[in-house]
Design an enzyme around this catalytic site. Structure first.
Site, mmCIF file in Angstrom:
data_model
loop_
_atom_site.group_PDB
_atom_site.id
_atom_site.type_symbol
_atom_site.label_atom_id
_atom_site.label_comp_id
_atom_site.label_asym_id
_atom_site.label_seq_id
_atom_site.Cartn_x
_atom_site.Cartn_y
_atom_site.Cartn_z
ATOM 1 N N GLY A 1 0.778 -1.239 0.000
ATOM 2 C CA GLY A 1 0.000 0.000 0.000
ATOM 3 C C GLY A 1 0.809 1.288 0.000
ATOM 4 C CD1 TRP B 1 4.336 2.734 -5.095
ATOM 5 C CD2 TRP B 1 3.306 2.708 -7.091
ATOM 6 N NE1 TRP B 1 5.297 2.585 -6.074
ATOM 7 C CE2 TRP B 1 4.690 2.558 -7.293
ATOM 8 C CE3 TRP B 1 2.452 2.700 -8.188
ATOM 9 C CZ2 TRP B 1 5.250 2.429 -8.572
ATOM 10 C CZ3 TRP B 1 2.996 2.573 -9.457
ATOM 11 C CH2 TRP B 1 4.383 2.444 -9.653
ATOM 12 C CG ASP C 1 -1.501 -7.069 -4.503
ATOM 13 O OD1 ASP C 1 -0.598 -6.260 -4.802
ATOM 14 O OD2 ASP C 1 -1.286 -8.308 -4.380
ATOM 15 C CG ASP D 1 -5.144 -12.796 -11.539
ATOM 16 O OD1 ASP D 1 -4.416 -11.927 -12.066
ATOM 17 O OD2 ASP D 1 -5.001 -14.018 -11.748
ATOM 18 C CG ASP E 1 5.368 -1.066 -8.062
ATOM 19 O OD1 ASP E 1 6.241 -1.126 -8.952
ATOM 20 O OD2 ASP E 1 5.644 -1.006 -6.849
ATOM 21 C CE LYS F 1 7.469 -3.703 -10.490
ATOM 22 N NZ LYS F 1 7.796 -3.736 -9.049
HETATM 23 C C1 LIG Z 1 6.305 -4.625 -5.767
HETATM 24 S S1 LIG Z 1 4.762 -5.102 -5.098
HETATM 25 C C2 LIG Z 1 3.863 -3.582 -5.120
HETATM 26 C C3 LIG Z 1 4.311 -2.580 -4.086
HETATM 27 C C4 LIG Z 1 3.360 -1.400 -3.969
HETATM 28 N N1 LIG Z 1 3.457 -0.535 -5.142
HETATM 29 C C5 LIG Z 1 3.646 -0.568 -2.755
HETATM 30 O O1 LIG Z 1 4.196 0.536 -2.878
HETATM 31 O O2 LIG Z 1 3.313 -1.009 -1.639
HETATM 32 C C6 LIG Z 1 4.048 -6.016 -6.432
HETATM 33 C C7 LIG Z 1 2.644 -6.560 -6.149
HETATM 34 O O3 LIG Z 1 2.094 -7.077 -7.366
HETATM 35 C C8 LIG Z 1 1.118 -8.034 -6.979
HETATM 36 N N2 LIG Z 1 0.685 -8.837 -8.130
HETATM 37 C C9 LIG Z 1 1.451 -9.667 -8.892
HETATM 38 N N3 LIG Z 1 0.695 -10.275 -9.829
HETATM 39 C C10 LIG Z 1 -0.577 -9.810 -9.673
HETATM 40 C C11 LIG Z 1 -1.812 -10.065 -10.328
HETATM 41 N N4 LIG Z 1 -1.885 -10.929 -11.355
HETATM 42 N N5 LIG Z 1 -2.922 -9.419 -9.902
HETATM 43 C C12 LIG Z 1 -2.853 -8.562 -8.848
HETATM 44 N N6 LIG Z 1 -1.709 -8.270 -8.187
HETATM 45 C C13 LIG Z 1 -0.576 -8.882 -8.584
HETATM 46 C C14 LIG Z 1 1.842 -8.826 -5.912
HETATM 47 O O4 LIG Z 1 0.914 -9.548 -5.100
HETATM 48 C C15 LIG Z 1 2.593 -7.718 -5.155
HETATM 49 O O5 LIG Z 1 1.879 -7.333 -3.997
#
Ligand SMILES: C[S@@+](CC[C@H](N)C(=O)[O-])C[C@H]1O[C@@H](n2cnc3c(N)ncnc32)[C@H](O)[C@@H]1O
Length: 203
Positions: free
Chosen positions: A55, A57, A75, A93, A117, A157
């Site tokens: 969270g 961002w 997420d 998802d 992200d 990203k």
């Molecule tokens: C680097 S973290 C994000 C950090 C966030 N921007 C923050 O500042 O707290 C990447 C996130 O992408 C999520 N993620 C990966 N594949 C996903 C999908 N198919 N659907 C939803 N979320 C996904 C992961 O669960 C993870 O929590």
């Protein structure tokens, strides 16, 4: 000074700053830096944050949009509640076509900004990780096409690699202005970059 040492020091720098400033992630500084450079988030905006856990961002977006704005975090993992009335979260998802409708149901109006992200879990096989990362950006773009207001902004990203030119072409078809940027809070050794799109055109 060794390169590895320099990278570690910087990681610690943002990590410690996030702790001090009560951000949930050091990634928060990447969004702050990109927003400073490209003015993606504005007062009163409706923002959809994809791959938003834990969270960080969302916290930055909430600061920028103010009380008159709205931020929805999506997420696979549950995002712990934020103390803001104008924040909401969704466990979903982003690659699932049904997610667009679920997002729309939670928004007060079409979004001004979609940020992502989202990262795949890293296998260590480079081509596979890049392909998964590109697939997440394609999913984010598909969702943006469903929820963004005309003229809206996009940030995602992606891991750099051979699939980048094709991906950028796709984003250029949807946005008037497209840039690729690497904020200084992103580790220099990592392959991640951020794609910015402004001036959304409906398909
Ligand atoms: C680097 S973290 C994000 C950090 C966030 N921007 C923050 O500042 O707290 C990447 C996130 O992408 C999520 N993620 C990966 N594949 C996903 C999908 N198919 N659907 C939803 N979320 C996904 C992961 O669960 C993870 O929590």
């Amino acid at each position: 000074m060794g390169r590895r040492w320099q990278l570690e020091r910087r990681r610690d720098y943002y990590y410690r700053m996030a702790k001090r400033e009560k951000y949930r992630s050091r990634a928060a500084y990447k969004l702050r830096q990109l927003n400073h450079r490209y003015q993606l988030l504005r007062r009163g905006d409706v923002v959809v944050d994809l791959g938003a856990a834990p969270g960080g961002w969302m916290q930055v977006a909430l600061e920028e949009v103010g009380d008159g704005g709205f931020v929805l975090g999506v997420d696979l993992q549950r995002i712990a509640d934020l103390p803001h009335k104008n924040a909401a979260t969704l466990v979903a998802d982003i690659t699932d076509p049904a997610t667009a409708e679920k997002i729309k149901e939670k928004l007060p109006r079409p979004a001004d900004v979609v940020v992502s992200d989202a990262s795949p879990s890293i296998s260590g096989v480079w081509d596979l990780d890049q392909a998964r990362s590109v697939e997440l950006v394609r999913s984010a773009l598909r969702l943006a096409e469903g929820v963004l207001a005309p003229g809206g902004r996009f940030l995602a990203k992606v891991f750099q690699g051979a699939m980048m030119p094709e991906l950028l072409q796709l984003i250029r078809e949807r946005f008037e202005f497209v840039k690729v940027s690497k904020p200084s809070a992103s580790r220099k050794g990592s392959a991640e970059v951020y794609v910015i799109g402004k001036g959304f055109r409906r398909p």
